[in-house]
Structures are given as C-alpha cells and as structure tokens.
Design a protein around this motif. Structure first.
Motif, short mmCIF file in Angstrom:
data_model
loop_
_atom_site.label_atom_id
_atom_site.label_comp_id
_atom_site.label_asym_id
_atom_site.label_seq_id
_atom_site.Cartn_x
_atom_site.Cartn_y
_atom_site.Cartn_z
N GLU A 112 30.11 20.79 -18.26
CA GLU A 112 31.49 20.91 -18.72
C GLU A 112 32.46 20.65 -17.58
N GLU A 113 33.64 20.16 -17.95
CA GLU A 113 34.72 20.06 -16.97
C GLU A 113 35.42 21.40 -16.94
N VAL A 114 35.59 21.96 -15.76
CA VAL A 114 36.28 23.23 -15.59
C VAL A 114 37.45 23.01 -14.65
N TYR A 115 38.62 23.46 -15.06
CA TYR A 115 39.81 23.29 -14.23
C TYR A 115 40.28 24.67 -13.79
N ILE A 116 40.53 24.79 -12.47
CA ILE A 116 41.09 26.03 -11.95
C ILE A 116 42.34 25.70 -11.14
#
Length: 166
Positions: free
Chosen positions: A156-160
């Motif tokens: 998954e793409e995870v953005y923080i």
C-alpha cells in the motif's frame, strides 16, 4: 554434558566477574534530564535537537520514505515526536532518545492498511531462542540497535506528514 564453560571460548578475564550493559558515560552535563512534551519544548535543548536529528538520519539511511508533494484525496497520517531518557542502572541519564511515530489512529483498516505487526520481540521468543542456543551450543552475541525497522516492504501507499520542526 560439560559442567564448566570451555576456557578457550571465554572472552576477556574470567576473574573480573560478569558485566552486563555497563557503559561509562562522562558527558552527563551535555544531556537533558527533562523529557519534553512537544517539539517546541525539545527545541530549547541541544541534546534533544541532536536526538531528533539522529532519528531522522536513521530513517533516511534506511530509505524509509521519500519526500513528495501532499497528495489530494489521500489520507495523510500525522506524526508526533516521543521523547524519553535512557537511564543507567544508577538512574542517571545516559542518552536522550527521540522517536518519530505515526498517529496510527487516523488510519482505517481495509482502506489504509490490511494488517499490522508490532516492531518488538516477545520475552517468550527470547527465552526460546536462548534455550535453543544452549541446546545447540551456539555462540550468542548481544548488541544495541539505534533504530529498528520492520524488515519488509508494504504494497500500500502510505502518506505521512513531515515531522513538526523540520
């Protein structure tokens, strides 16, 4: 079965006794004895700034993330700094430690992630490992690790968000 440990496998002087996790640190005055509650408070102390820089350097060294423009229509997880003092057996501060953590409660299972794994080892696993090492006559070495990361890639793409203060 052997009663005594083989002398050719002993490292150091056997007459000095056993020492575990003892470090001599003579720079107590350079460390902060307070544990800040936020980045603003931590930024007042050189030792905490150094601790935050160390954490970010480890993240960069492990290629944990890449800086990208904030995406639209994606859930972006905010981060926060957690500060703690590492103490020796006498209760004196030997290290200021800063951890950058994600506010995981902003994620939604099935949308932002499928499963989670805790980045820590259970005491039972350590005991089983030591029992196996004794049984198989393995040499066991201990080391301190500055930063631990889960060993694996995620699909998954995870953005923080970038951490506060940087």
């Amino acid at each position: 079965m052997q009663k005594d440990h083989p002398t050719n496998q002993i490292i150091g002087d056997p007459n000095t006794g056993v020492q575990t996790r003892r470090r001599i640190v003579s720079t107590y005055s350079l460390l902060s004895s307070i544990e800040p509650k936020n980045v603003t408070e931590a930024s007042q102390y050189e030792s905490w700034i150094k601790a935050m820089d160390e954490e970010l350097n480890q993240i960069e060294k492990n290629q944990t993330w890449e800086l990208v423009p904030r995406p639209k229509n994606k859930n972006v997880i905010s981060t926060k700094w957690v500060f703690c003092n590492k103490l020796n057996e006498d209760g004196k501060v030997v290290r200021n430690k800063a951890r950058l953590v994600c506010k995981g409660y902003a994620q939604v299972e099935g949308i932002d992630f499928e499963e989670t794994f805790p980045p820590m080892v259970r005491l039972e696993a350590i005991r089983m490992f030591l029992i196996l090492a004794v049984y198989k006559n393995f040499k066991v070495y201990q080391m301190d690790v500055k930063s631990t990361f889960l060993n694996g890639n995620i699909d998954e793409e995870v953005y923080i968000e970038q951490p506060d203060g940087f």
